[in-house]
Every structure is written in structure tokens, then in C-alpha cells.
Write an enzyme that holds these catalytic residues in place. Structure first.
Site, short mmCIF file in Angstrom:
data_model
loop_
_atom_site.label_atom_id
_atom_site.label_comp_id
_atom_site.label_asym_id
_atom_site.label_seq_id
_atom_site.Cartn_x
_atom_site.Cartn_y
_atom_site.Cartn_z
N THR A 275 0.40 3.93 5.10
CA THR A 275 0.62 2.54 4.78
C THR A 275 2.10 2.29 5.05
OG1 THR A 275 -1.14 2.71 3.17
CG2 THR A 275 0.50 1.01 2.73
N ASP B 218 -11.45 3.89 1.23
CA ASP B 218 -10.90 3.40 -0.04
C ASP B 218 -12.00 2.91 -0.98
OD1 ASP B 218 -8.25 4.03 0.12
OD2 ASP B 218 -7.59 2.07 0.82
N GLY C 195 -0.72 5.75 -0.62
CA GLY C 195 -2.04 5.83 -1.25
C GLY C 195 -1.93 5.64 -2.75
#
Ligand code: GLY
Length: 564
Positions: free
Chosen positions: A374, A416, A467
Site C-alpha cells: 500500500t 482482504d 496491511g
């Protein structure tokens, strides 16, 4: 555009910038802190040309899709949280959605067991991308009105078309992921050197197909991605590889303006991302719990401090597993989880002497309390529009699958979701019904783009990748500033720890804790484990004091502050 070309040329051929290291971390007119110096520079140029922080953030986002392909993206999604100069607090959810043909057991074999890696490294791992719709929505609704889509995208197009020279660190990353690229023809053609040798510092990374896709977006806006040639290429890619995303999925995708998650901590207002992120709620809940302890008397990374953090994290992540999911599909008890009363009741369960085994910790019952990969970038302009954006394709380079002819990585965000109750995802997070897969639903995220305000003015813009560790990273940066009086550079780069209820352990960075502190924590009953990647989060933040901007680029990665 001549000026744009000129400065891009300058930054591509030269690594000596206008700023010294000290100057770069300080500015008065505008600042961008992101995972790529080129992308930060793109955002600053937009502000110099009359754009506001939203315009700058959008241009930075598109540039990151080129210069930071492991997480910057157009094939994934993200969240934007901002405090605008006119006083509005806003958030945009551009998280990926499960395709219409997804179903709750899609990653299980006929015996009901999770099929290894199917939610990670296949075309079924991808949710419908949201980044392009989200960024364009932000520009349209909250941009200055002075910057055209062409201006927003031109720098990214040039960087993709002409290429940019890669750093030693980026070369090493590409070499490390060679095995992943080898599984996909499209990825191999772009991200493995043509002569099959290892990448080296100074090599040029050219992404012609990506340039073409970005050009479509510059020309046709969201239709340049969700319809026409790009959409056709995505669907063909899906059809060739048993993926689920259809043309209808793409055309039905919408970003959503969400209510922000709001809280307070010791005189600061916190605005952050609500569901489908768990980030804002957990951050507020943990800060609320901490207000019940004299945390200001505990020194940084002392056994008492780490014990307290671990215990509140344990309680908050137990709630995450039970209560959090996409609030359009699940009744998330938002008021309860962010209320001071609930936090007080949860905090009363904490012993300051002994670790509570996670097996004895459960999610709070719903009551009547009413009340790694990310990327994160922070942007501020001279009017104090403060923008905090975290985007993701989930793990580094997402599913590893590049859309043939369109040149971008597809996300693996379906991981996810909770593929099966109680079975951990790649971040070790477990979930239940709240986060089960359903058509069009958005997977629960930990992304925590956040802005802290003092007297209704932004004073801290922050967020991180990582995460499940995103939320605890953001928490620790806030505590480093408010409780430990660190400057922003130290606050983002100081060593961190993390815990998340299950597994029952404290994960630490090397050098985060001394041998004595570890022994004292073990004495209290904690299990300490060294983080397998060696780093927890990578926070890119801006501190605003007396109208001056101080950039905090986390030294864990190649993050960069550019200001003017
Ligand atoms: N993909 C990581 C997250 O959204 O939490």
C-alpha cells in the site's frame, strides 16, 4: 505544458534538486510527502501552477502509478481524507468492489478448505479497481477548477512514455519480485529487463502501454478507464485467465463520499476513514482507551508503554474481526466502537501487571452505547487544504498480473475479505460474517489516512502502508508527537511494535526494544517476535506549525518530501 516538460526533463536527467536536505523538509507554500521523489515533485508543480492540494494529490497519485508500481496504482483502490480550507472534512471511498459474480465460498475447495494463494496470485484475486474513479471524483468535486485532466495526467504520461531512471533500492525490489513477474507474460515484458539481466541503479523503466492507458484517462476521464479500449483490455484479460470482472462491473463502479470517522484525543480532533476501512474506527477506539491511563508518564518504548499499547491493540483488533466490514452490507456499530464510554469499559479489562492471553479476549458485545502493499501520501497547500490519501493493490505489485496492452498491475484485494471465518489472510487477520465475500461488497481495509486538527486547523496529516500494521503505525506516530514530543522526522522513523489480538504476540522491529525491555515484557506474559520483513509501516506525514510545513518521510523506504 512546455513548463511541465521542462521540469520533467530536469528531474529525469539530474538527481540534484533545488533543495538541500534540510530545506526539503520545510516549506511554506505547499508540500507533498510520498513514496517517490518524482511523484512528490509532480504534486508540487501542480500547486505552483495554481492547483490546490487536492489537484496536487490527484496528480501525485497518477504519477505514483508509474514511478511506484508496487503500490501506486490505477489497478487498485484507496481512500482520501481531507480537511478543506473552507472547514469541510471529507472522505472518499474508492475501494475495490467484489465483482458481481463473486461468491462467499469462491476461494474454498469442495471440502471447504481455503485454496492456497487463490485470493492472492490469480485473476480472481482482483476486485473492480476504484483508483481512477476516486481520483477523478476528488479533482472534480474538490479541486481548484484551475487544473485540467490533461495537466493532472501529463507528468505521469511522460514518465511512463519516456521512462525514468530507477534507484538502487527500486532495482533491488524489481529483482526480488522477478519470480512473480515470470508467472505473467505481461508483467515479465515490462518489469524484467529485455536482456533478462538483473536491474541496476540508473536503468530506464519505460511503460508504453501504461502511458497509452493514462492518455485515455486524460482524454476521456473515467470513461477512458471504465469504458472503451481500457475496459475492453481488462475484460479480455479476465476472460483469458478465468477472472470475474465484466464490462458491467467496470461501468457500475462508483466512488462513494463517506461520512468521516471522527474522534478527539487530548484537545485534537481526529478525522479519519470509516468503513469499509477499519482504520479510523480502530485508531479512535485505541486513542479513547489510552485516555483512561496516564500514558504521558510512560517513556517511549518502555515495558509499561509497550504493554499498554499491546493490551489496547488486542482489544481493538478483537472488535475488528467481529464487528467490521463494509457498512453497506453489515451493521457496523460505529457509534459504540468510537464512543468514550465503550472505550472506558474496554479499558477497565486491562491489567497493567500481566498480559491478557488473546484466547481470553473477545469482541465487545453490541450494547446500547450510543453515542505490505500500500502507499500513503500527504499533501498541503498554502490555504491549508490538507489531504491524506492511502492507496493499495494489496501486496507488492498486487496479483502480479498486468493487463495485457494496458500496462498496469491488477490488485489482489479479494484477499482482504475473510475467505473463511477464522482463517487468517496474508496479514494474519481473521474475520467473520461481517467481512464475508458478497457481490459488489468492498473488502475490509486497514488503511488509515488521517488528519488531526487543533482549533479547526490541520496540524498533522498522516498515514502509512503496512496491511494490518497501518493502524498501529498511525497510532504510534500520533503518540510520538503528542506524548513523546518528537519532531516529525523522528516521529515517523522511530522504531515500532505491533500487535493485533491474533496471533497472540508483539511483533517488533529490530532495535525497537532493548534486551531488558523484552525480558520485562516476557515476564508480564508477552510473546515477542521479530518482524519478518524487518519493518513496520512507512509513514509519510506533514506537521503544520504556525503556518509552516514540516515533512516527515519515513526512513524505512525511499520516501520523499518536496515543498516550496
Ligand atoms: N490491502 C490492505 C488494506 O487495505 O488494509
Amino acid at each position: 505544458m512546455r513548463a511541465t516538460l521542462k521540469y520533467l526533463f530536469a528531474i529525469i536527467v539530474s538527481t540534484s534538486f533545488l533543495f538541500t536536505q534540510t530545506d526539503k523538509n520545510f516549506a511554506k507554500n505547499g508540500m507533498v510527502v510520498s513514496a517517490s521523489e518524482l511523484a512528490s515533485q509532480v504534486g508540487v508543480e501542480i500547486m505552483k501552477n495554481g492547483g490546490n492540494a487536492i489537484d496536487a494529490a490527484v496528480a501525485t497519485g497518477f504519477a505514483l502509478a508509474v514511478t511506484y508500481p508496487q503500490a501506486g496504482n490505477i489497478g487498485g483502490g484507496g481512500f482520501l481524507v481531507a480537511h478543506l480550507a473552507d472547514g469541510r472534512n471529507i472522505s472518499i471511498d474508492f475501494r475495490e468492489t467484489a465483482p458481481k459474480n463473486a461468491d462467499r465460498d469462491m476461494f474454498l475447495d469442495r471440502n471447504g478448505n481455503v485454496i492456497k494463494d487463490m485470493s492472492l496470485y490469480t485473476h480472481r484475486a482482483s476486485g473492480v479497481p476504484g483508483s481512477v474513479a476516486g481520483l477523478i471524483e476528488a479533482w472534480k468535486k474538490f479541486g481548484s477548477g484551475k487544473i485540467t485532466p490533461r495537466q493532472l495526467l501529463e507528468p505521469a504520461i511522460i514518465l511512463a512514455e519516456k521512462g525514468f531512471t530507477i534507484s538502487e533500492r527500486f532495482a533491488a525490489t524489481l529483482n526480488n519480485y522477478r519470480n512473480l513477474f515470470e508467472q505473467d507474460q505481461g508483467a515479465a515484458a515490462i518489469f524484467i529487463r529485455q536482456d533478462q539481466k538483473s536491474w541496476e541503479e540508473g536503468d530506464l523503466l519505460v511503460q508504453k502501454d501504461l502511458a497509452k492507458t493514462l492518455r485515455h484517462i486524460a482524454e476521456y476521464g473515467i470513461n477512458g478507464f471504465y469504458s472503451g479500449e481500457t475496459a475492453k483490455l481488462i475484460v479480455e484479460e479476465m476472460n483469458r485467465h478465468n477472472g470475474l470482472i465484466t464490462i458491467a462491473d467496470l461501468q457500475n463502479y462508483r466512488p462513494i463520499i463517506r461520512n468521516i470517522a471522527k474522534g478527539t484525543y487530548k484537545g485534537s480532533d481526529i478525522i479519519s476513514m470509516g468503513p469499509p476501512s477499519s482504520g479510523g474506527i480502530l485508531l479512535i477506539q485505541m486513542l479513547n482507551m489510552l485516555e483512561n491511563f496516564s500514558i504521558d508518564s510512560l517513556s517511549f518504548n518502555s515495558p509499561e508503554y509497550i504493554h499498554l499499547l499491546t493490551e489496547i491493540e488486542r482489544l481493538a483488533y478483537a472488535d475488528r474481526a467481529e464487528h467490521l466490514g463494509d457498512s453497506d452490507y453489515w451493521p457496523v456499530p460505529f457509534e459504540m466502537l468510537t464512543s468514550k464510554e465503550y472505550a472506558k469499559a474496554r479499558a477497565e479489562k486491562i491489567s497493567l501487571e500481566k498480559a491478557t492471553p488473546s484466547g481470553e479476549v473477545f469482541a465487545g458485545k453490541q450494547t446500547t452505547y450510543e453515542s505490505m502493499e500500500t502507499t500513503h501520501y500527504s499533501v498541503v497547500d498554502k490555504d491549508l487544504n490538507a489531504v491524506s490519501i492511502t492507496t493499495t493493490i494489496n501486496t507488492s505489485f498486487g496479483s502480479g498480473k498486468v493487463v495485457d496492452g494496458a500496462g498496469f498491475f491488477l490488485n489482489n484485494e479479494m484477499d482482504d475479505f475473510s475467505a473463511k471465518p477464522g482463517v487468517p489472510n496474508i496479514f494474519g487477520l481473521i474475520g467473520n460474517e461481517a467481512n464475508a465475500i458478497a457481490p459488489n461488497k468492498r473488502p475490509l481495509s486497514s488503511m488509515t489516512p488521517t488528519v488531526l486538527l487543533k482549533n479547526n486547523k490541520p496540524f498533522l496529516i498522516l498515514g502509512s502502508p503496512g496491511g494490518s500494521t497501518i493502524i498501529t503505525t498511525v497510532l504510534q506516530v500520533i503518540l510520538n508527537i503528542i506524548e513523546h514530543d518528537m519532531n516529525i522526522s523522528k516521529a515517523v522513523s522511530s522504531p515500532r511494535t505491533h500487535s493485533q489480538w491474533l496471533p497472540d504476540q508483539i511483533t517488533i522491529e529490530k532495535d525497537a526494544l532493548s534486551a531488558e525491555v523484552i525480558a520485562a515484557l516476557e515476564n508480564k506474559g508477552h510473546i515477542i517476535k521479530l518482524d519478518k520483513d524487518g519493518k513496520i509501516g512507512s509513514a509519510n506525514c506533514i506537521l503544520i506549525e504556525n503556518g509552516k510545513f514540516f515533512g516527515g518521510a519515513d526512513s524505512r523506504s525511499e520516501n520523499s518530501v518536496v515543498g516550496y
